[in-house]
Design an enzyme around this catalytic site. Structure first.
Site, PDB file in Angstrom:
ATOM      1  N   LYS A  34       0.771  -0.997  -0.071  1.00  0.00           N
ATOM      2  CA  LYS A  34       0.076  -0.007  -0.037  1.00  0.00           C
ATOM      3  C   LYS A  34       0.808   1.310  -0.033  1.00  0.00           C
ATOM      4  O   LYS A  34       0.281   2.352  -0.516  1.00  0.00           O
ATOM      5  CB  LYS A  34      -0.883   0.141   1.092  1.00  0.00           C
ATOM      6  CG  LYS A  34      -1.937  -0.930   1.078  1.00  0.00           C
ATOM      7  CD  LYS A  34      -3.200  -0.651   0.642  1.00  0.00           C
ATOM      8  CE  LYS A  34      -4.411  -1.689   0.525  1.00  0.00           C
ATOM      9  NZ  LYS A  34      -4.351  -3.016   1.203  1.00  0.00           N
ATOM     10  N   GLU A  36      -9.544   6.887   2.728  1.00  0.00           N
ATOM     11  CA  GLU A  36     -10.569   5.908   3.317  1.00  0.00           C
ATOM     12  C   GLU A  36      -9.685   4.738   3.804  1.00  0.00           C
ATOM     13  O   GLU A  36      -8.572   4.586   3.222  1.00  0.00           O
ATOM     14  CB  GLU A  36     -11.610   5.572   2.475  1.00  0.00           C
ATOM     15  CG  GLU A  36     -11.129   4.579   1.336  1.00  0.00           C
ATOM     16  CD  GLU A  36      -9.963   4.781   0.350  1.00  0.00           C
ATOM     17  OE1 GLU A  36      -9.938   5.930   0.218  1.00  0.00           O
ATOM     18  OE2 GLU A  36      -9.284   3.849  -0.088  1.00  0.00           O
ATOM     19  N   SER A  58       1.892  -9.840  -0.947  1.00  0.00           N
ATOM     20  CA  SER A  58       1.601  -8.507  -0.834  1.00  0.00           C
ATOM     21  C   SER A  58       1.781  -7.697   0.536  1.00  0.00           C
ATOM     22  O   SER A  58       1.725  -6.563   0.639  1.00  0.00           O
ATOM     23  CB  SER A  58       0.053  -8.418  -1.174  1.00  0.00           C
ATOM     24  OG  SER A  58      -0.655  -9.110  -0.322  1.00  0.00           O
TER      25      SER A  58
HETATM   26  C1  LIG Z   1      -4.991  -3.958   0.981  1.00  0.00           C
HETATM   27  C2  LIG Z   1      -4.515  -5.346   0.829  1.00  0.00           C
HETATM   28  C3  LIG Z   1      -4.686  -6.172  -0.122  1.00  0.00           C
HETATM   29  C4  LIG Z   1      -5.812  -6.073  -1.135  1.00  0.00           C
HETATM   30  O1  LIG Z   1      -5.672  -4.854  -1.779  1.00  0.00           O
HETATM   31  P1  LIG Z   1      -5.226  -4.847  -3.662  1.00  0.00           P
HETATM   32  O2  LIG Z   1      -5.829  -3.467  -3.856  1.00  0.00           O
HETATM   33  O3  LIG Z   1      -6.254  -5.755  -4.173  1.00  0.00           O
HETATM   34  O4  LIG Z   1      -3.820  -4.976  -3.636  1.00  0.00           O
HETATM   35  C5  LIG Z   1      -3.806  -7.250  -0.425  1.00  0.00           C
HETATM   36  N1  LIG Z   1      -2.908  -7.734   0.536  1.00  0.00           N
HETATM   37  C6  LIG Z   1      -2.519  -6.789   1.417  1.00  0.00           C
HETATM   38  C7  LIG Z   1      -1.711  -7.014   2.379  1.00  0.00           C
HETATM   39  C8  LIG Z   1      -3.444  -5.582   1.660  1.00  0.00           C
HETATM   40  O5  LIG Z   1      -3.054  -4.714   2.697  1.00  0.00           O
END
Ligand SMILES: *Cc1c(COP(=O)(O)O)cnc(C)c1O
Length: 396
Positions: free
Chosen positions: A90, A112, A378
């Site tokens: 993020k 948000e 992620s």
């Molecule tokens: C917010 C988040 C996601 C999902 O959001 P995307 O916009 O689809 O990437 C996935 N993994 C983590 C660790 C997140 O914080």
């Protein structure tokens, strides 16, 4: 950079800008400002400097050898966005947009947040750049995500509870947009590849650093490009950021993993391509979860970050083109992925990322040891230990 957009803001028939007239001037100003910095080398140089010194980029690429041995098939490599500052991808987008806001002369940022990850990243960037930060968050999410609320406040953010609707992410976005209408001088820092143009394109561009790095890292580590890339899909930002650099290679298969939740009946999951249909939500035409009257359905996932009724419009296009395959992983499978990666590799993944891991677990054994899977990890799972302990019956 290749672009798959025929008209600005459109991904085939998807995307666009479905906004109230009161927001149109602010959105038009943003489109202009983004177009101006897109070809401004000094902007990207400043961003690259902060990506290195603040986020800690490039993030590592890890060969998950024990996970690979466990599956007995393709080699599994992990792109380690869990190692980015604040613990997830993020921050890539928050920093890019924060810097853009600064260039636009903005001093107040609106955001948000659902689980709080985007709020934490935005609060960190606002502290770094010396800007005021207001974060809207559903009161139910505030209750569920207390550590992230505290983190945001420590970094100086004004976290405001939203009591309307389902009191979660969708309502927080509505409230942030309302604030932007009343305060056109503020900058709205949207957290995923969603919403009206230019957000889906801009957020993708800021997240494409993930795939750019992974591209050279996988060649250095595996001696070749991957056969398959897997990423989880909430709004779609970490996945599109990973996929984008590889879309031009038709031989590379891609899988986007949605939240299968408790079951594939409406209200129990967030798999937009399995249970959704086309419609408009929060500025964009895409696949959404709705009932037969067009009422937005409630959603469920064990991972708060995948728990949203719409998917980014570029994914809608890639889905219809058949370029990316979209699958779902349910809560239970995600929990297994979460525990297995922790045990075998010493990496506790975010529950969102655990969906991508779980998909790799079922597909790797169908491939051969000379093949390569690249998984986008992620985020890290420290934020999830309380909810996972709860599900496993462990009292912390
Ligand atoms: C917010 C988040 C996601 C999902 O959001 P995307 O916009 O689809 O990437 C996935 N993994 C983590 C660790 C997140 O914080």
């Amino acid at each position: 950079m290749t672009t798959h957009t025929e008209r600005p803001g459109m991904f085939g028939p998807y995307g666009g800008s479905y906004i109230p007239e009161t927001l149109a001037p602010s959105v038009a100003t943003l489109i202009e400002a983004y177009a101006a910095i897109k070809d401004d080398a000094s902007f990207w140089a400043e961003l690259a400097g902060l990506q290195a010194s603040f986020i800690g980029r490039p993030t590592a690429l890890t060969h998950a050898k024990r996970l690979t041995a466990h599956c007995g098939g393709a080699q599994i490599y992990l792109k380690r966005e869990d190692l980015a500052h604040t613990g997830a991808h993020k921050i890539n987008n928050a920093l890019g947009q924060g810097l853009l806001a600064k260039r636009m002369g903005k001093t107040r940022i609106i955001a948000e947040t659902g689980a709080g990850q985007h709020g934490v990243a935005t609060a960190a960037v606002c502290a770094l750049l010396g800007m005021e930060c207001v974060v809207y968050m559903g009161v139910d999410d505030i209750e569920r995500q207390k550590p992230n609320v505290f983190r945001m406040r420590l970094m100086g953010a004004d976290v405001r509870g939203v009591t309307s609707g389902s009191r979660t992410l969708k309502d927080a976005i509505n409230e942030a947009m309302r604030d932007w209408v009343s305060n056109p001088d503020s900058y709205y820092l949207l957290g995923s590849a969603l919403g009206p143009h230019p957000y889906p394109t801009m957020v993708r561009d800021f997240q494409s650093i993930i795939g750019c790095e992974a591209h050279y890292q996988i060649i250095a580590a595996a001696g070749r490009l991957p056969d398959l890339i897997i990423a989880c899909v909430g709004g779609g930002s970490n996945s599109i950021g990973m996929f984008h650099s590889f879309l031009e290679y038709p031989g590379i298969k891609m899988r986007g993993v949605e939240a299968g939740g408790r079951s594939i009946t409406l209200g129990n999951h967030a798999a937009r391509f399995e249970g959704g249909s086309k419609g408009v939500l929060q500025g964009s035409y895409t696949y959404i979860l709705q009932n037969s009257d067009g009422q937005i359905s409630s959603t469920h996932s064990i991972s708060a970050g995948l728990d949203y009724a719409a998917i980014g419009p570029e994914h809608a296009m890639l889905h219809d083109q058949g370029r990316v395959t979209y699958v779902s992983i349910d809560d239970e499978q995600a929990l297994e992925g979460f525990q297995l990666l922790s045990k075998l590799e010493g990496i506790i993944p975010a529950l969102e990322s655990a969906h991508a891991i779980a998909d790799a677990l079922r597909i790797a054994p169908t491939m051969t040891p000379d093949q390569v899977i690249l998984v986008n990890l992620s985020g890290r799972g420290d934020k999830d230990i309380f909810s996972v302990a709860g599900v496993l019956g462990v009292d912390l």
